[in-house]
Each structure stands twice: as structure tokens, then as C-alpha cells.
Design a protein around this motif. Structure first.
Motif, mmCIF file in Angstrom:
data_model
loop_
_atom_site.group_PDB
_atom_site.id
_atom_site.type_symbol
_atom_site.label_atom_id
_atom_site.label_comp_id
_atom_site.label_asym_id
_atom_site.label_seq_id
_atom_site.Cartn_x
_atom_site.Cartn_y
_atom_site.Cartn_z
ATOM 1 N N TYR A 77 -7.779 3.133 -0.697
ATOM 2 C CA TYR A 77 -8.047 4.403 -1.397
ATOM 3 C C TYR A 77 -8.605 5.466 -0.455
ATOM 4 N N GLU A 78 -8.035 5.482 0.775
ATOM 5 C CA GLU A 78 -8.421 6.486 1.788
ATOM 6 C C GLU A 78 -9.925 6.482 2.045
ATOM 7 N N VAL A 99 7.347 3.297 1.200
ATOM 8 C CA VAL A 99 6.827 3.912 -0.031
ATOM 9 C C VAL A 99 6.789 5.437 0.132
ATOM 10 N N LYS A 100 6.389 5.896 1.318
ATOM 11 C CA LYS A 100 6.361 7.353 1.574
ATOM 12 C C LYS A 100 7.756 7.959 1.443
ATOM 13 N N ILE A 138 -6.297 -7.051 -15.088
ATOM 14 C CA ILE A 138 -5.542 -5.968 -14.444
ATOM 15 C C ILE A 138 -6.329 -5.415 -13.259
ATOM 16 N N SER A 139 -5.676 -5.348 -12.107
ATOM 17 C CA SER A 139 -6.333 -4.814 -10.906
ATOM 18 C C SER A 139 -6.123 -3.305 -10.811
ATOM 19 N N SER A 140 -6.906 -2.668 -9.962
ATOM 20 C CA SER A 140 -6.745 -1.232 -9.741
ATOM 21 C C SER A 140 -5.354 -0.937 -9.181
ATOM 22 N N PHE A 141 -4.825 -1.838 -8.323
ATOM 23 C CA PHE A 141 -3.503 -1.609 -7.733
ATOM 24 C C PHE A 141 -2.421 -1.570 -8.822
ATOM 25 N N GLN A 142 -2.571 -2.409 -9.848
ATOM 26 C CA GLN A 142 -1.601 -2.411 -10.952
ATOM 27 C C GLN A 142 -1.708 -1.131 -11.781
ATOM 28 N N PRO A 163 0.809 -1.223 0.000
ATOM 29 C CA PRO A 163 0.000 0.000 0.000
ATOM 30 C C PRO A 163 0.843 1.274 0.000
ATOM 31 N N GLU A 164 0.246 2.356 -0.467
ATOM 32 C CA GLU A 164 0.899 3.670 -0.490
ATOM 33 C C GLU A 164 1.253 4.148 0.914
#
Length: 441
Positions: free
Chosen positions: A183-184, A75-76, A154-158, A69-70
């Protein structure tokens, strides 16, 4: 730098080495044996059980596996340093050469649509591979066995980390609330992610989408696209795209029109009529002969863990729909049921709104068997709709309870609406344990 050593990460590493990149793979967890041996066989440097942050932050480019995850602190840090982050499908696209991509996304139906589209293409003799979220990673396929066409789920994460990725044909099956924890908890962020499959398409490409999906219809104008639209619908006839009326499917792309009775489809249920229109349109657009499409649609076998018939035990039918990891998938499953249902629900809740299911539950469900570590939300949602809700903590226990509650002529439906990671490795493990428990009755 590759974060995550699962199917996507290892596929990207293999392609990276082949294309002359200096590759380092880092996984915070334990790498599965099959992936570790692939990395070792190719001489690819890797670490597991930790992230060497300093080294990672020296990367020219980071390929982030879709499961990360973001909000992860690493990742940050990568983002803060301005290091470009891409997804595995972006790397594959960069090195695919003249090959073409049929990319399929959506909250529900994408696996079935991808599998059916691939079955049609393969049946017609097209040089193709099924890749992405189903089958092997597209990067590994590009590296080791390139094809003329990639049929990619294809997933949204990709899609979140693409820059130039552009499918020649894009399919968007539908958009319903799913994965909102990534997605917050903002539906609009998830919608934007799904629509990004068309953002790089040009006038020579095609966008196949469900015109009956209210979210797609509402947001089409918010995400302008250059490609040729091919909507499919059951509500109004159009001269380009697909529609079904009076049991007859008609799909038209360019000058080609295919007509076929829905009663000849191997896949049953209204949701599968939509999936068949989408796959048929894609096949017609690729240029596959109509007789080959017709034959393939008739001969297709349904997928494991997706409305899969398991067994009939003393007049009680058991159906494995373990792949239903969100509320909408369960809605489709219930909508196609003709018999009284004992419904097995539960797992890790991803911010589910069960109110969508209530009308169908009231109409069709005799009892709910919860299979998860925390079932409060299910009890609260349906306590006024069904006379009996019981808790279980394993597939075996859930199957025994369901069988005990069922009468001859009922169906026990495993369609959990939730992720499986509280009690199982994944939805396949959940489905397999369910099937094993049914066989042991």
C-alpha cells in the motif's frame, strides 16, 4: 483472463467455466499439482512459468489473484489499457444467487472469528460453508456446492478489486499496520481497503465492528456506510451490539439479547473475548438460537498455528503462534502470557514497527531467539530490553536454542511478527517444522 493459479484463481476459473465464460489462466510460476489437475479435469486452458502478455491484454475482464501486487508491470499494462480488473470474491458475488454472505476482515483475529462464527452456524444446523482466506475459495464453493450462507474470511487484497461485492453482515475486527509494502507504505491506503467491506452495504445489512479499536473509531466518519451498526466494546454499555463487564458478555441485536460468562468461553485471552463478541453478534443477527450459540462458544477448539499448545518438555511449555505474521498479533500473544517467555521472532519484515512490543517484552521476555535470514532490525529494537538475543537459521535450531535458554516454568513462544517466506513455504510450514522440532527434543 485469470492471473494466478492458486486457490483463488482456480476457484474463479471453475466458476467462470460453469457460468459460460471463455476462461484462460496464466501463472508466472509453477502451478501446484493439485491445482493443475483441477484445471485439466475441467478442460480449462492455462499456462505456467510465463504470462502471454499480448493475449492477456485482449481480455474483456481480468480476475487478479490477491497475491499479485499492483506494481507488477503486467497489472500496470492491464490498467493502462482500461481492462476491468476484479477479485475472486467479486466474481463469486456476481453468481451467488440468493445466498447470503457473512464477511470478516481485520488485521488480527479474523481467522479465529471466522472459524468461531462458522462453528456456531454449523452447530445450529445452518446450511453454510467456511470460505475465503480460510478453507476453499468462495468462487469454487459457489460453483460446486452452493450454500445458504457463506462465512468468508476476507483479506484487504481481496477487497481491493471489488465493485459490487456486498456482504449481508460485515465484521471488522481491528486495523493495525500490516502489508504496508502493498500500500505504498501509506497506512491510510490500507485503512481504506479494510473499510471497503461496507461501502456497498444497504440499510438492510449489518456492520459489526470493534468500538475499542482506535483506528476504526478515528476513521468511522471518513467512510460513510448505510448498514446498521453493531459495535462491540469493553468500555461502555450500549443497547445494540456487544459489551463485556465484570466477566459477563452481553450481545444484543434487534430484540434478542444473549448473556454469557466469559469463564465459559473455550477461547481464552482478552483478544478472544473480542472475537467471541463479534462472532456471537453475527450469529444473533443471522437468527441462530441463543442456546445453540452458547453451546458452540463453549465447545469450540482453537486453531492450528494460532496460540496452539504443542507440548510440555521438562517443565517448559511450547506454544505455536506461527500465524502471527505482524507485530500486533505478537502483542496479543505476549499480552496473554502468564509465565516468563523465550520469544522466537523473525522472518520477512513487512515494514514492522517493533516499538509497540517493547513494554511487553521488557515485562515478560527473558530472551529473544531470532529465526530469519536478516535479524538486524530485531536486534536494534530490543537490544536494551532483553539480556540475550541469539540468531538461528532454522526451526530446529530455534527450538534447541530456546530450550537451552529456558528454565522449568518458562514458556517458549513462536510468535514471529513476520512473514515466513525467507525460510519456509508459508506460516503453516513454519508452524509444522516448529512442532516437529519440539517433538524431537
Amino acid at each position: 483472463m485469470i492471473l494466478g493459479a492458486g486457490e483463488s484463481g482456480v476457484g474463479a476459473a471453475i466458476l467462470g467455466i460453469k457460468e459460460g465464460y471463455s476462461v484462460f489462466v496464466s501463472d508466472a510460476g509453477r502451478i501446484q499439482d493439485k491445482y493443475r489437475s483441477e484445471l485439466e479435469a475441467k478442460g480449462i486452458e492455462f499456462e505456467e512459468g510465463k504470462h502471454s502478455t499480448e493475449r492477456i491484454l485482449e481480455a474483456d475482464e481480468v480476475m487478479k489473484s490477491p497475491g499479485i501486487p499492483e506494481k507488477s508491470s503486467l497489472v500496470k499494462q492491464i490498467r493502462a489499457k482500461g481492462i476491468p480488473v476484479i477479485s475472486e470474491i467479486e466474481l463469486a458475488y456476481r453468481h451467488k444467487g440468493k445466498s447470503c454472505i457473512l464477511g470478516i476482515t481485520g488485521s488480527n483475529g479474523k481467522t479465529t472469528t471466522t472459524s468461531l462464527a462458522y462453528h456456531i452456524c454449523k452447530h445450529s444446523g445452518l446450511d453454510c460453508a467456511m470460505v475465503g482466506n480460510i478453507g476453499i475459495s468462495i468462487a469454487k464453493q459457489v460453483a460446486e456446492d452452493p450454500k445458504e450462507w457463506y462465512i468468508a474470511e476476507i483479506s484487504s487484497f481481496q477487497l481491493d478489486d471489488i465493485n459490487a461485492f456486498r456482504p449481508d453482515i460485515a465484521i471488522l475486527t481491528n486495523i493495525t499496520e500490516d502489508h504496508l509494502d502493498r500500500y505504498e507504505y501509506k497506512f491510510e491506503n490500507y485503512i481504506r481497503s479494510k473499510f471497503s467491506i461496507v461501502k456497498n452495504q444497504t440499510k438492510t445489512d449489518f456492520f459489526i465492528f470493534c468500538a475499542d479499536d482506535p483506528v476504526i473509531q478515528k476513521h468511522l466518519k471518513d467512510f460513510p456506510f448505510q448498514s446498521n451498526p453493531l459495535p462491540y466494546t469493553m468500555q461502555k454499555e450500549s443497547n445494540q451490539g456487544g459489551f463485556i463487564r465484570n466477566g459477563q458478555m452481553s450481545v444484543q441485536a434487534g430484540n434478542e439479547t444473549l448473556r454469557m460468562s466469559i469463564y465459559d468461553f473455550a477461547l481464552k485471552g482478552i483478544h478472544n473475548q473480542y472475537n467471541t463478541m463479534a462472532a456471537g453478534l453475527a450469529a444473533l443477527t443471522i437468527g441462530i438460537r441463543k442456546d445453540k450459540i452458547r453451546e458452540a462458544v463453549q465447545s469450540f477448539e482453537s486453531l492450528e498455528h494460532r496460540m496452539e499448545y504443542v507440548s510440555m518438555v521438562r517443565g517448559v511449555e511450547f506454544i505455536n503462534d506461527s500465524k502471527a505474521t505482524n507485530v500486533n498479533s505478537t502483542w496479543f500473544a505476549l499480552e496473554s502470557m502468564q509465565k516468563p517467555v523465550i520469544l522466537i521472532l523473525g522472518g520477512i519484515d513487512k515494514g514492522n514497527d517493533y516499538s509497540l512490543l517493547r513494554p511487553l517484552v521488557k515485562e515478560k521476555v527473558k530472551a529473544i531467539v531470532c529465526m530469519g535470514t536478516d535479524n538486524r532490525k530485531i536486534h536494534e529494537a530490543f537490544q536494551n530490553d532483553v539480556p540475550l538475543i541469539v540468531n538461528t537459521s532454522s526451526a530446529r535450531e530455534a527450538v534447541k536454542s530456546s530450550f537451552h535458554l529456558a528454565a522449568k516454568g518458562d514458556v517458549v513462544l513462536l510468535s514471529p511478527s513476520c512473514a515466513s517466506f525467507d525460510l519456509f513455504k508459508n506460516y503453516e510450514d513454519r508452524g509444522n517444522q516448529f512442532k516437529e522440532a519440539v517433538r524431537d527434543l
